[in-house]
Design an enzyme around this catalytic site. Structure first.
Site, PDB file in Angstrom:
ATOM      1  N   ARG A 166      -6.382   5.886   4.696  1.00 20.10           N
ATOM      2  CA  ARG A 166      -5.308   5.295   5.496  1.00 20.10           C
ATOM      3  C   ARG A 166      -5.095   3.879   5.003  1.00 20.10           C
ATOM      4  O   ARG A 166      -6.066   3.105   4.922  1.00 20.10           O
ATOM      5  CB  ARG A 166      -5.705   5.247   6.983  1.00 20.10           C
ATOM      6  CG  ARG A 166      -5.891   6.593   7.625  1.00 20.10           C
ATOM      7  CD  ARG A 166      -6.643   6.464   8.934  1.00 20.10           C
ATOM      8  NE  ARG A 166      -7.941   5.820   8.720  1.00 20.10           N
ATOM      9  CZ  ARG A 166      -8.761   5.445   9.700  1.00 20.10           C
ATOM     10  NH1 ARG A 166      -8.426   5.629  10.941  1.00 20.10           N
ATOM     11  NH2 ARG A 166      -9.923   4.869   9.428  1.00 20.10           N
ATOM     12  N   LYS A 216      -3.807  19.127   2.339  1.00 19.12           N
ATOM     13  CA  LYS A 216      -3.235  17.779   2.459  1.00 19.12           C
ATOM     14  C   LYS A 216      -1.929  17.794   3.267  1.00 19.12           C
ATOM     15  O   LYS A 216      -1.737  17.021   4.201  1.00 19.12           O
ATOM     16  CB  LYS A 216      -3.004  17.202   1.060  1.00 19.12           C
ATOM     17  CG  LYS A 216      -2.335  15.851   1.038  1.00 19.12           C
ATOM     18  CD  LYS A 216      -3.172  14.779   1.700  1.00 19.12           C
ATOM     19  CE  LYS A 216      -2.358  13.513   1.899  1.00 19.12           C
ATOM     20  NZ  LYS A 216      -3.058  12.493   2.638  1.00 19.12           N
ATOM     21  N   ALA A 264       1.601   6.215  21.862  1.00 18.90           N
ATOM     22  CA  ALA A 264       3.066   6.364  21.813  1.00 18.90           C
ATOM     23  C   ALA A 264       3.677   5.095  21.240  1.00 18.90           C
ATOM     24  O   ALA A 264       3.147   4.001  21.430  1.00 18.90           O
ATOM     25  CB  ALA A 264       3.586   6.627  23.213  1.00 18.90           C
ATOM     26  N   GLY A 265       4.775   5.241  20.543  1.00 18.98           N
ATOM     27  CA  GLY A 265       5.398   4.064  19.945  1.00 18.98           C
ATOM     28  C   GLY A 265       6.782   4.351  19.417  1.00 18.98           C
ATOM     29  O   GLY A 265       7.462   5.288  19.851  1.00 18.98           O
ATOM     30  N   CYS A 272       3.562   8.101   3.527  1.00 23.92           N
ATOM     31  CA  CYS A 272       3.090   9.489   3.483  1.00 23.92           C
ATOM     32  C   CYS A 272       3.740  10.417   4.510  1.00 23.92           C
ATOM     33  O   CYS A 272       4.346  11.416   4.128  1.00 23.92           O
ATOM     34  CB  CYS A 272       1.572   9.524   3.648  1.00 23.92           C
ATOM     35  SG  CYS A 272       0.748   8.848   2.202  1.00 23.92           S
ATOM     36  N   ARG A 339       7.166   0.810   2.815  1.00 23.60           N
ATOM     37  CA  ARG A 339       7.848   2.073   2.491  1.00 23.60           C
ATOM     38  C   ARG A 339       8.055   2.901   3.774  1.00 23.60           C
ATOM     39  O   ARG A 339       7.110   3.142   4.507  1.00 23.60           O
ATOM     40  CB  ARG A 339       7.029   2.873   1.470  1.00 23.60           C
ATOM     41  CG  ARG A 339       7.017   2.234   0.093  1.00 23.60           C
ATOM     42  CD  ARG A 339       6.186   3.023  -0.890  1.00 23.60           C
ATOM     43  NE  ARG A 339       4.760   2.864  -0.688  1.00 23.60           N
ATOM     44  CZ  ARG A 339       3.827   3.445  -1.454  1.00 23.60           C
ATOM     45  NH1 ARG A 339       4.174   4.202  -2.463  1.00 23.60           N
ATOM     46  NH2 ARG A 339       2.546   3.249  -1.210  1.00 23.60           N
TER      47      ARG A 339
HETATM   48  P1  NAD Z   1       1.991   3.937  -5.545  1.00 24.91           P
HETATM   49  O1  NAD Z   1       3.448   3.985  -5.697  1.00 24.91           O
HETATM   50  O2  NAD Z   1       1.357   2.824  -4.784  1.00 24.91           O
HETATM   51  O3  NAD Z   1       1.299   3.954  -6.984  1.00 24.91           O
HETATM   52  C1  NAD Z   1       1.652   4.815  -8.009  1.00 24.91           C
HETATM   53  C2  NAD Z   1       1.334   4.106  -9.335  1.00 24.91           C
HETATM   54  O4  NAD Z   1       1.488   5.047 -10.391  1.00 24.91           O
HETATM   55  C3  NAD Z   1       2.254   2.932  -9.623  1.00 24.91           C
HETATM   56  O5  NAD Z   1       1.488   1.771  -9.909  1.00 24.91           O
HETATM   57  C4  NAD Z   1       3.032   3.390 -10.860  1.00 24.91           C
HETATM   58  O6  NAD Z   1       3.363   2.337 -11.755  1.00 24.91           O
HETATM   59  C5  NAD Z   1       2.056   4.357 -11.489  1.00 24.91           C
HETATM   60  N1  NAD Z   1       2.674   5.333 -12.391  1.00 24.91           N
HETATM   61  C6  NAD Z   1       3.786   6.086 -12.175  1.00 24.91           C
HETATM   62  N2  NAD Z   1       4.035   6.854 -13.241  1.00 24.91           N
HETATM   63  C7  NAD Z   1       3.052   6.618 -14.130  1.00 24.91           C
HETATM   64  C8  NAD Z   1       2.756   7.097 -15.423  1.00 24.91           C
HETATM   65  N3  NAD Z   1       3.532   8.017 -16.009  1.00 24.91           N
HETATM   66  N4  NAD Z   1       1.670   6.622 -16.063  1.00 24.91           N
HETATM   67  C9  NAD Z   1       0.879   5.694 -15.484  1.00 24.91           C
HETATM   68  N5  NAD Z   1       1.115   5.189 -14.260  1.00 24.91           N
HETATM   69  C10 NAD Z   1       2.186   5.644 -13.590  1.00 24.91           C
HETATM   70  O7  NAD Z   1       1.572   5.335  -4.918  1.00 24.91           O
HETATM   71  P2  NAD Z   1       0.361   5.624  -3.898  1.00 24.91           P
HETATM   72  O8  NAD Z   1       0.732   5.177  -2.532  1.00 24.91           O
HETATM   73  O9  NAD Z   1      -0.907   5.175  -4.505  1.00 24.91           O
HETATM   74  O10 NAD Z   1       0.414   7.226  -3.891  1.00 24.91           O
HETATM   75  C11 NAD Z   1      -0.011   7.976  -4.998  1.00 24.91           C
HETATM   76  C12 NAD Z   1      -0.122   9.421  -4.566  1.00 24.91           C
HETATM   77  O11 NAD Z   1      -1.132   9.566  -3.557  1.00 24.91           O
HETATM   78  C13 NAD Z   1       1.138  10.006  -3.933  1.00 24.91           C
HETATM   79  O12 NAD Z   1       1.220  11.361  -4.256  1.00 24.91           O
HETATM   80  C14 NAD Z   1       0.893   9.853  -2.446  1.00 24.91           C
HETATM   81  O13 NAD Z   1       1.619  10.773  -1.680  1.00 24.91           O
HETATM   82  C15 NAD Z   1      -0.597  10.124  -2.357  1.00 24.91           C
HETATM   83  N6  NAD Z   1      -1.273   9.498  -1.216  1.00 24.91           N
HETATM   84  C16 NAD Z   1      -0.954   8.242  -0.832  1.00 24.91           C
HETATM   85  C17 NAD Z   1      -1.633   7.656   0.231  1.00 24.91           C
HETATM   86  C18 NAD Z   1      -1.274   6.283   0.707  1.00 24.91           C
HETATM   87  O14 NAD Z   1      -1.654   5.934   1.835  1.00 24.91           O
HETATM   88  N7  NAD Z   1      -0.575   5.467  -0.069  1.00 24.91           N
HETATM   89  C19 NAD Z   1      -2.627   8.378   0.911  1.00 24.91           C
HETATM   90  C20 NAD Z   1      -2.942   9.654   0.473  1.00 24.91           C
HETATM   91  C21 NAD Z   1      -2.253  10.212  -0.601  1.00 24.91           C
END
Ligand code: NAD
Length: 444
Positions: A166, A216, A264-265, A272, A339
């Protein structure tokens, strides 16, 4: 916080994490802290350069310390060169973004780009692990791409290892992991990944790739549904004069229901839940199943975010030329992530109704200019409420909770607060002379 917990790997693995975002950086930092050698690859040169100097692209509690410590110790490096990462590591984690594409369908562009490069670059056996949230079947898709890009046949294993952190407590979550899901049909990959995760959690679930991918989405869709459920209960509470916070408390004691996700909010946001719920609806539609419950959750959440503006209008009338302050633009506290934050929809709606909007957030200096159109986000709480006709609270930041209400009231034109996070007591706000409205609580 993580230093209190002794996490040490039995053997030091060589790991490559692709994507230095929220998930990639936390993953890379935590594996390095456990003693592994990690190279984190991102295609964003500026990001990599800054990370190499210990500068993080966003705020996440404890992460900067973790990254700096392990970079200094030589266990963690950053690079843009994927070939270097793939050559170095036996375990390759994919943690790139999977944003919402057209009609909620997941955009797998970055995943496919990375898979193609891995296929072209790999020279020996690798375990390829997907951490990004991806639709069921993506493991097979990645496998096909890699095979198609290899110049000669090189064996590799495919695994899915969805991430459950989280934002706002991601480092803590990783060192106190509730479970690790390892989806793979390959016995060697199971052994390596089990060994990797044993120091982090006792609850390791081994499944096939497709099941792990589904876990997931099913988890995030459930959380969104639970939040939406309590928001709808709150809306009824308002009509029948009942306090939803008491209702949540009474429900939460029941172990079958649980206490979490019952606040609630103003509606859920973040990177995500909104995208993953839409993705699951699209995935279901694609296989000919209409996930009606989840469709309604998405619709109800959008309505919930707008209700807060109606509450303001109920108190101060039409918003034309009214000065409104939005407090909190990040989707939750202790993060700089905006986001899909409710602030986007709320600010847009306020402006549509003719209001002049100012915004406050403690993370203002980390938020890109113009993220909210022409509305500037300030880190000066008291300045942001000057001559304001009403405040809308969207994020439960401590700084908002602890604000000096007398000072706030003095600066405002009209002492009106709509609290989208139920942070204050309605009785106390009345005593302080505010017109106050919150979510699912009577104004007494
Ligand atoms: P993010 O946007 O913060 O980071 C993604 C990174 O990947 C960026 O720095 C980007 O420059 C890099 N990137 C993109 N294309 C690339 C490439 N071809 N080569 C190298 N680097 C590349 O994303 P995030 O929030 O870390 O999420 C990543 C994944 O994890 C997503 O699928 C998301 O749904 C999942 N996820 C996110 C969270 C969260 O809380 N943020 C939690 C669980 C799962």
């Amino acid at each position: 916080m993580y230093l209190n917990k002794y996490i040490k790997a039995a053997a030091n693995l060589k790991i490559c994490v692709i994507g230095a975002g929220y998930v990639g950086l936390v993953t890379a930092g935590c594996f390095a802290e456990a003693g592994h050698f990690v190279i984190c690859i991102d295609k964003d040169e500026e990001r990599v350069d800054r990370l190499s100097h210990g500068i993080l692209p966003f705020y996440e509690p404890g992460l900067e310390k973790l990254i700096r410590k392990n970079t200094l110790a030589g266990r963690l490096t950053f690079d843009t060169d994927l070939e270097k990462g793939v050559d170095f590591a036996r375990l390759v984690f994919i943690a790139v973004g999977t944003p919402e594409g057209n009609g909620g369908v997941v955009d797998l562009g970055a995943i496919s780009e990375v898979a193609q490069s891995i296929g072209e670059l790999m020279k020996d056996y690798k375990i390829i692990v997907t951490k990004s949230t991806v639709p069921v079947g993506t493991g097979d898709y990645i496998q096909k791409i890699i095979k198609g890009r290899q110049k000669r046949t090189i064996p590799f294993s495919i695994a899915s290892n969805p991430e459950f952190l989280r934002e706002g407590s991601a480092v803590h979550d990783n060192f106190n992991m509730e479970r690790a899901v390892i989806g793979t049909e390959d016995n060697h990959a199971i052994r390596v990944l089990e060994e990797l995760y044993q120091p982090f959690t006792k609850n390791i679930l081994i499944t096939d790739v497709r099941t792990a991918e589904m876990i997931k989405y099913a988890s995030n869709a459930f959380l969104a549904t639970k939040l939406t459920y309590i928001n709808q209960i709150a809306n009824i509470c308002e009509k029948v004069g009942v306090d939803v916070t008491q209702v949540s408390k009474g429900m939460g004691f029941d172990a079958r229901i649980g206490k979490s996700y019952l606040n609630a909010g103003v509606g859920y946001g973040g990177s995500c839940l909104p995208k993953d719920t839409k993705a699951l609806v699209a995935i279901s539609d694609e296989v000919g199943y209409s996930f009606d419950l989840l469709k309604e959750v998405i619709h109800a959440n959008e309505k919930q975010q707008l209700r807060i503006v109606d509450k303001l209008i109920e108190l101060i009338g039409p918003l034309v030329d009214k000065q409104i302050t939005v407090m909190g633009v990040t989707f939750k506290p202790n993060t700089s992530d905006i986001r899909y934050a409710p602030a986007h929809i709320v600010i847009r709606e306020l402006k549509k109704k003719g209001a002049l909007v100012k915004a406050y957030d403690p993370m203002a200096d980390k938020i890109t200019k113009n993220s909210f159109g022409a509305t500037e986000v300030s880190s000066d709480l008291y300045e942001s409420v000057k001559n304001s006709d009403g405040i809308i609270i969207l994020t439960e930041w401590d700084k908002i909770k602890q604000m000096d209400l007398k000072h706030i009231k003095m600066n405002m034109k009209l002492p009106v607060i709509i609290d989208g996070r139920n942070m204050f007591s309605p009785r106390e706000m009345k005593r302080q002379g505010f017109e106050y409205s919150s979510i699912g609580r009577p104004n007494k």
